[in-house]
Design a protein around this motif. Structure first.
Motif: not given
Length: 195
Positions: A176-186
């Motif tokens: 799983l990948v978590f993030t604090d904001r939306a990431l672009d596809d790249d």
């Protein structure tokens, strides 16, 4: 650059080579790698390399991985004791990689969440434009709960290969990948490719 981050219970200070034996005690313990046995540090050299990566991240980006010590007793643990590491290193493509690992005797006291919360705030302060990401294996529910309680969003779940390329490749494992904001596809693809 701040060199100390703390709550009432924990103190985070930059990892240095003076911590190599303490870090290796945690990272060399098979219990701390029960979800990924191949990740265990087999020798002090691997722990020293991890410390060097943390120091480089701190020099170049203002934050890195830290030693975690207790400021007050927690359960049977005495103040001042090294209980693990927590922080974030900057990845080559401009995103933070949030992480934490604690000695088994420190588990179950909420220390990972406390240290991860400090780390998230410090990484965001050091480089506000860089997203904070965290990767976790699907078979590690305790770590997943920490990331969810931090308020990070699930950005991706899956595998990126059918077979491991070598003994250290984790791309075939469900992650799983978590993030604090939306990431672009790249950027998301770059994080996924790390395994």
């Amino acid at each position: 650059m701040n060199d100390e981050y703390f709550t009432d219970r924990v103190l985070l200070t930059p990892l240095t080579l003076d911590h190599v034996d303490e870090l290796h005690r945690v990272y060399g313990d098979p219990r701390t790698w029960q979800h990924l046995p191949s990740g265990r540090h087999a020798d002090r050299g691997q722990s020293a390399q991890a410390i060097e990566r943390a120091a480089q991240s701190r020099r170049e980006h203002g934050f890195g991985m830290n030693a975690v010590r207790l400021r007050e007793p927690v359960g049977e643990l005495a103040p001042g004791g090294f209980v693990g590491s927590a922080g974030a290193n900057m990845l080559p493509f401009g995103a933070w990689n949030l992480g934490y690992r604690f000695a088994p005797e420190a588990w179950g006291h909420g220390l990972a969440l406390e240290a991860a919360r400090l780390s998230l705030a410090a990484a965001t302060e050091a480089a506000p434009d860089a997203p904070v990401t965290a990767r976790v294996l699907a078979n590690n529910p305790a770590s997943i709960r920490v990331l969810e309680r931090l308020g990070l969003d699930l950005a991706w779940r899956g595998t990126s290969s059918d077979e491991p390329a070598d003994a250290h490749d984790t791309t075939h494992l469900e992650r799983l990948v978590f993030t604090d904001r939306a990431l672009d596809d790249d950027l998301l693809e770059a994080v996924i490719a790390l395994g």
